[in-house]
Design an enzyme around this catalytic site. Structure first.
Site, mmCIF file in Angstrom:
data_model
loop_
_atom_site.group_PDB
_atom_site.id
_atom_site.type_symbol
_atom_site.label_atom_id
_atom_site.label_comp_id
_atom_site.label_asym_id
_atom_site.label_seq_id
_atom_site.Cartn_x
_atom_site.Cartn_y
_atom_site.Cartn_z
ATOM 1 N N ASP A 97 0.861 -1.171 0.000
ATOM 2 C CA ASP A 97 0.000 0.000 0.000
ATOM 3 C C ASP A 97 0.903 1.229 0.000
ATOM 4 O O ASP A 97 1.817 1.328 0.823
ATOM 5 C CB ASP A 97 -0.882 -0.019 1.263
ATOM 6 C CG ASP A 97 -2.271 0.487 0.992
ATOM 7 O OD1 ASP A 97 -2.374 1.578 0.408
ATOM 8 O OD2 ASP A 97 -3.239 -0.195 1.362
ATOM 9 N N ASP A 198 -2.992 4.627 -2.418
ATOM 10 C CA ASP A 198 -4.044 5.224 -1.608
ATOM 11 C C ASP A 198 -4.447 6.602 -2.134
ATOM 12 O O ASP A 198 -3.582 7.444 -2.386
ATOM 13 C CB ASP A 198 -3.501 5.352 -0.172
ATOM 14 C CG ASP A 198 -4.576 5.645 0.839
ATOM 15 O OD1 ASP A 198 -5.467 4.793 0.995
ATOM 16 O OD2 ASP A 198 -4.524 6.718 1.470
ATOM 17 N N GLU A 240 -6.296 3.970 -6.097
ATOM 18 C CA GLU A 240 -7.601 4.112 -5.447
ATOM 19 C C GLU A 240 -8.153 5.464 -5.872
ATOM 20 O O GLU A 240 -7.625 6.508 -5.487
ATOM 21 C CB GLU A 240 -7.456 4.056 -3.923
ATOM 22 C CG GLU A 240 -8.807 4.049 -3.230
ATOM 23 C CD GLU A 240 -8.781 4.557 -1.789
ATOM 24 O OE1 GLU A 240 -9.711 4.244 -1.034
ATOM 25 O OE2 GLU A 240 -7.835 5.283 -1.419
ATOM 26 N N HIS A 314 -11.189 -2.919 3.104
ATOM 27 C CA HIS A 314 -11.126 -2.560 4.523
ATOM 28 C C HIS A 314 -11.898 -1.290 4.867
ATOM 29 O O HIS A 314 -11.968 -0.918 6.036
ATOM 30 C CB HIS A 314 -9.651 -2.399 4.918
ATOM 31 C CG HIS A 314 -9.024 -1.220 4.226
ATOM 32 N ND1 HIS A 314 -8.834 -1.171 2.859
ATOM 33 C CD2 HIS A 314 -8.579 -0.033 4.698
ATOM 34 C CE1 HIS A 314 -8.299 -0.013 2.535
ATOM 35 N NE2 HIS A 314 -8.129 0.695 3.635
ATOM 36 N N ASP A 315 -12.413 -0.589 3.871
ATOM 37 C CA ASP A 315 -13.184 0.641 4.107
ATOM 38 C C ASP A 315 -14.688 0.427 3.940
ATOM 39 O O ASP A 315 -15.470 1.360 4.145
ATOM 40 C CB ASP A 315 -12.778 1.730 3.099
ATOM 41 C CG ASP A 315 -11.371 2.247 3.315
ATOM 42 O OD1 ASP A 315 -10.866 2.185 4.447
ATOM 43 O OD2 ASP A 315 -10.777 2.722 2.314
HETATM 44 O O1 TEU Z 1 -9.455 5.663 1.744
HETATM 45 C C1 TEU Z 1 -9.907 6.814 1.102
HETATM 46 C C2 TEU Z 1 -11.168 7.329 1.550
HETATM 47 O O2 TEU Z 1 -11.599 8.338 1.032
HETATM 48 C C3 TEU Z 1 -11.876 6.617 2.643
HETATM 49 O O3 TEU Z 1 -11.642 7.277 3.814
HETATM 50 C C4 TEU Z 1 -13.283 6.550 2.334
HETATM 51 O O4 TEU Z 1 -13.837 7.785 2.064
HETATM 52 C C5 TEU Z 1 -14.064 5.993 3.436
HETATM 53 O O5 TEU Z 1 -13.287 5.115 4.182
HETATM 54 C C6 TEU Z 1 -15.213 5.246 2.857
HETATM 55 O O6 TEU Z 1 -15.725 4.449 3.815
HETATM 56 C C7 TEU Z 1 -8.112 5.456 1.872
HETATM 57 C C8 TEU Z 1 -7.862 4.222 2.704
HETATM 58 O O7 TEU Z 1 -8.352 3.106 2.021
HETATM 59 C C9 TEU Z 1 -8.471 4.425 4.050
HETATM 60 O O8 TEU Z 1 -8.394 3.281 4.852
HETATM 61 C C10 TEU Z 1 -7.750 5.581 4.699
HETATM 62 O O9 TEU Z 1 -8.366 5.881 5.919
HETATM 63 C C11 TEU Z 1 -7.762 6.822 3.815
HETATM 64 O O10 TEU Z 1 -7.448 6.547 2.467
HETATM 65 C C12 TEU Z 1 -6.730 7.790 4.295
HETATM 66 O O11 TEU Z 1 -5.456 7.297 4.014
#
Ligand code: TEU
Ligand code: CA
Length: 538
Positions: A97, A198, A240, A314-315
């Site tokens: 990542d 990311d 992403e 994971h989000d």
């Molecule tokens: O996620 C990008 C992001 O915009 C997320 O925060 C998203 O909006 C939200 O989680 C949707 O549920 C990335 C990573 O995947 C996330 O884990 C990080 O928290 C974020 O970037 C910051 O690095």
């Protein structure tokens, strides 16, 4: 040109929750190594490893304080090298990542930059004066509140599009960019197989114009990064990109290959969100819209780009809870989702636990919630006078903790995840939903994934075949994949009720995979069972 990821499947490991090897309740690199045989059995070709770098863990590692160090909770750099080598022996590549939109506020660059306007790292970050004693402008953080944080040392504000402990890097600074490229080359030289980037679509931001994603310099920066790092190497890069449309995705991932291998787009996983509102405001999923969106991406990127295929990460909430049925039809609907996704063109991604049909884990109280995004939303909601029950309902539906519960490996203590107290409690269903149970049952979700992964390796039609959506009722998703004289048909009943399928008469040559024992002799006027799904050669 054929690339290794065209016929392979990637598996996402969220290290904190995968496998703990030393009883401190936190997953670690040794734990991952101990499960490589399991992943080899599943058949994957790569692991997307969520951040394992040194980090104060304000956002579980998406706040990096040293890009060339390993978080001691996870292990050492030697462990990391061993993971790469052990994975390599099993033909599995490690995809790191890459979090370069921001660092942790504990990163040496920021620690130095915050001290003084003359710091040689000052311009690695984004600083602005206040406006009439107030914040510079209305930019909002994804984790609630203003994206500007006042810093008393110099009387200026710095930008953070996520937590205030995650200051945004200033990509307009060439020295900063070159430092990032040098760091990327350090990892590439160590033998990793790719980067998952990311929120990469934010790096071209123009904060003064309130432009965050898809800023004017985004593609020039990516081309520069590509040239300076992985260009000409057999290397996967997946961005992403929450703000991608098919047009934008083509410019990232077109076959000329001067930016990225592919991007994650989020249109299909955000259809349940009310447009213009935050992710917490949801509406029922419209299946007609879902298949229209999936078909649009398949058709538009055909030969002009490359898709990433996923239901969760994971989000996001767990796939079977969000798109299937996590009760009575848990196993069947989890297999349905696997078949629907793995029949399409692109590189499929499996999020840890998806391959055993793991479900969401509802909570009753904010004290049970770990994730910073959900906790901040709750705090802001309470201040606005919202009811706790309403906020908890939203959290149960959409929170990131759902995906982040430790993996249940068995029905033993703590699901075999840890001999100590897990950092986040397991899904209480672990005595029945666990990896050991899935491996013992030849009809489990696991073996559907294993078979789909194998089908992709063996059959070019799944890799290169042209996608065509077939006309059916809204509740059915049916499409063909065609390569030369080979034609495969994928049929899916999205719903928990029986549905009539009425396709034109065609000969069934072979049933390749199905999720219910349903003898198929015709496709004209047949009744599909709840969540039925199959792939056949016609
Ligand atoms: O996620 C990008 C992001 O915009 C997320 O925060 C998203 O909006 C939200 O989680 C949707 O549920 C990335 C990573 O995947 C996330 O884990 C990080 O928290 C974020 O970037 C910051 O690095
Ligand atoms: Ca541990």
């Amino acid at each position: 040109m054929a690339q290794w990821w065209h016929n392979k499947v990637i598996y996402q490991v969220y290290p904190k929750s995968f496998q703990d090897s030393n009883g401190d309740g936190i997953g670690d690199i040794h734990g991952i190594i101990s499960k490589l045989d399991y992943l080899e059995k599943l058949g994957i070709g790569g692991i997307w490893l969520s951040p394992v770098y040194t980090s104060p863990q304000v956002d579980n590692g998406y706040d990096i304080s040293d890009y060339q160090g390993i978080n001691p909770d996870y292990g050492t750099m030697d462990d990391m090298k061993r993971l790469i080598a052990e994975a390599d022996r099993r033909n599995i590549k490690i995809i790191m990542d890459l979090v370069v939109n921001h660092t942790s506020d504990q990163h040496a660059w920021f620690v130095n930059a915050i001290q003084s306007k003359d710091s040689k790292f000052r311009d690695f970050y984004i600083w602005r004066d206040g406006q009439n004693g107030n914040i510079p402008n209305d930019l909002q953080s994804t984790f609630s509140g203003s994206a500007w944080q006042f810093s008393a040392q110099t009387g200026q504000y710095f930008l953070h599009l996520f937590a205030k402990e995650q200051p945004d890097l200033n990509w307009q600074n060439k020295k900063m960019r070159n430092s990032i490229y040098a760091m990327m080359n350090f990892w590439i030289d160590m033998g990793i197989g790719g980067f998952r980037m990311d929120v990469i679509d934010l790096i071209g931001k123009e904060p003064d114009q309130i432009i965050t994603s898809n800023g004017p310099q985004l593609h020039p920066y990516l081309e520069e990064m590509n040239k300076a790092t992985f260009s000409g190497k057999d290397f996967l890069s997946v961005g992403e990109t929450w703000g991608a449309t098919p047009e934008i995705a083509k410019s990232y991932s077109n076959p000329s290959g001067n930016e990225l291998s592919m991007v994650f787009q989020f249109e299909h996983v955000t259809l349940d969100e009310i447009p213009g509102q935050s992710k917490w405001h949801t509406r029922p999923l419209d299946y007609a819209k879902l298949k229209q969106v999936l078909a649009k991406w398949q058709t538009q990127l055909y030969q002009n780009g490359w898709n990433s295929l996923f239901w969760n990460n994971h989000d996001l909430p767990r796939a079977v809870s969000q798109f299937g049925n996590d009760q009575e039809y848990r196993v069947r609907s989890a297999k349905m989702l696997a078949i629907a996704l793995h029949g399409m063109q692109g590189t499929p991604y499996i999020f840890q636990g998806e391959e055993i049909g793991l479900t969401n884990t509802p909570v009753n109280d904010i004290s049970e919630v770990n994730d910073i995004e959900a906790r901040n939303m709750y705090a802001a909601g309470i201040l606005q006078g919202k009811k706790p029950a309403e906020l908890i309902a939203a959290i149960n539906h959409k929170s990131r903790d759902n995906a982040r519960r430790p993996i249940p490996w068995s029905n033993t203590q703590n699901g075999g995840f840890s001999t100590g107290k897990p950092w986040l409690p397991l899904n209480p269903q672990f005595p029945t939903i666990n990896v050991a149970a899935a491996l013992e049952d030849p009809d489990s979700v696991f073996y559907t994934y294993q078979k789909l992964i194998e089908l992709r390796k063996q059959n070019p039609v799944l890799v290169d075949g042209k996608f065509e959506l077939l006309a059916t009722s809204d509740d059915i998703f049916a499409y063909t994949r065609t390569l030369d004289s080979t034609k495969w048909l994928v049929v899916v009943n999205w719903t928990g009720t029986e549905k009539q399928l009425n396709l034109p008469n065609m000969a069934i040559k072979q049933v390749l995979i199905q999720n219910v024992a349903h003898p198929l002799t015709t496709l004209t006027n047949i009744t599909l069972l709840p969540y039925e799904a199959f792939i056949i050669k016609i």
